[in-house]
Design a protein around this motif. Structure first.
Motif, short mmCIF file in Angstrom:
data_model
loop_
_atom_site.label_atom_id
_atom_site.label_comp_id
_atom_site.label_asym_id
_atom_site.label_seq_id
_atom_site.Cartn_x
_atom_site.Cartn_y
_atom_site.Cartn_z
N ALA A 31 -40.87 142.80 -10.25
CA ALA A 31 -40.58 142.36 -8.88
C ALA A 31 -39.18 141.81 -8.72
CB ALA A 31 -41.61 141.33 -8.44
N LYS A 32 -38.73 141.03 -9.66
CA LYS A 32 -37.41 140.40 -9.55
C LYS A 32 -36.69 140.53 -10.88
CE LYS A 32 -38.88 137.15 -6.03
NZ LYS A 32 -39.13 135.77 -5.69
N PRO A 33 -35.83 141.49 -11.03
CA PRO A 33 -35.40 142.47 -10.04
C PRO A 33 -36.46 143.56 -9.84
CG PRO A 33 -34.37 143.00 -12.12
CD PRO A 33 -35.14 141.71 -12.33
N ILE A 34 -36.31 144.31 -8.76
CA ILE A 34 -37.18 145.46 -8.53
C ILE A 34 -36.70 146.54 -9.50
CG2 ILE A 34 -37.96 147.21 -6.89
CD1 ILE A 34 -37.26 145.14 -4.65
N TYR A 35 -37.53 146.84 -10.47
CA TYR A 35 -37.15 147.77 -11.53
C TYR A 35 -38.01 149.01 -11.42
CZ TYR A 35 -34.93 148.68 -16.03
OH TYR A 35 -34.14 149.20 -17.03
N THR A 36 -37.41 150.18 -11.59
CA THR A 36 -38.13 151.44 -11.41
C THR A 36 -37.61 152.50 -12.38
OG1 THR A 36 -38.94 153.00 -9.74
CG2 THR A 36 -36.62 152.35 -9.58
N VAL A 37 -38.12 153.72 -12.24
CA VAL A 37 -37.71 154.85 -13.07
C VAL A 37 -37.27 156.00 -12.18
CG1 VAL A 37 -39.21 154.20 -15.00
CG2 VAL A 37 -40.07 155.76 -13.22
N VAL A 66 -33.21 148.30 -8.68
CA VAL A 66 -32.80 148.79 -7.36
C VAL A 66 -32.85 147.64 -6.38
CG1 VAL A 66 -33.50 151.18 -7.78
CG2 VAL A 66 -35.15 149.57 -6.80
N THR A 67 -32.17 147.78 -5.28
CA THR A 67 -32.12 146.70 -4.30
C THR A 67 -33.33 146.77 -3.36
OG1 THR A 67 -30.87 147.96 -2.68
CG2 THR A 67 -29.59 146.70 -4.31
N ASN A 88 -43.86 139.19 -4.88
CA ASN A 88 -43.15 140.46 -4.79
C ASN A 88 -42.33 140.45 -3.50
OD1 ASN A 88 -42.31 143.11 -4.60
ND2 ASN A 88 -44.26 143.96 -5.27
N PRO A 89 -41.00 140.61 -3.59
CA PRO A 89 -40.18 140.56 -2.38
C PRO A 89 -40.54 141.65 -1.37
CG PRO A 89 -38.90 141.38 -4.24
CD PRO A 89 -40.21 140.91 -4.79
#
Length: 132
Positions: A31-37, A66-67, A88-89
């Motif tokens: 969630a903080k940071p928003i992390y993805t693939v 990612v932002t 979660n933002p």
């Protein structure tokens, strides 16, 4: 007897062959940071079996932070997580279809975060929860 890998491939192919409406999704690993693939990651291939397309398919790196703004702009239909994400933002953004329609799918991290034969369990669980 059918080998486990053959059985995995047969079941995966069966899931892929079912007619599905296409939806977009964010694979959110933190969630903080928003992390993805990105789209080259095996998690993206896994969600594809359920008719989902990774909103960050085109990221330059296999995984990245990612932002919040980029997620809001991409408007994913589904949010795929590997566990609860308190604070979660994204939760504060009802303009994101996944949040507005409560399409947040929490997959078991033991099956979805490791590329083993048990990944099929997570894919089957995901496909059941995706509303087509």
């Amino acid at each position: 007897p059918i080998q486990p890998v053959e059985l995995f491939n047969q079941k995966l192919q069966s899931l892929r062959s079912e007619k599905k409406q296409q939806h977009t999704a964010l694979i959110q690993l933190s969630a903080k940071p928003i992390y993805t693939v990105n789209g080259q990651h095996w998690m993206s291939e896994a969600i594809g079996a359920c008719g989902l397309k990774n909103i960050f398919d085109e990221l330059d790196t296999l995984s990245a932070a990612v932002t919040l703004e980029s997620v809001v702009l991409e408007k994913p239909d589904y949010l795929i997580t590997t566990g609860p994400m308190p604070n979660n933002p994204l939760s504060d953004w009802p303009s994101i279809p996944a949040i507005k329609n409560q399409r947040i799918i929490e997959l078991n991290p033991d099956t979805f975060s490791r590329p083993t034969l048990r990944l099929l369990d997570a894919i089957e669980d995901l496909c059941k929860q995706v509303k087509n």
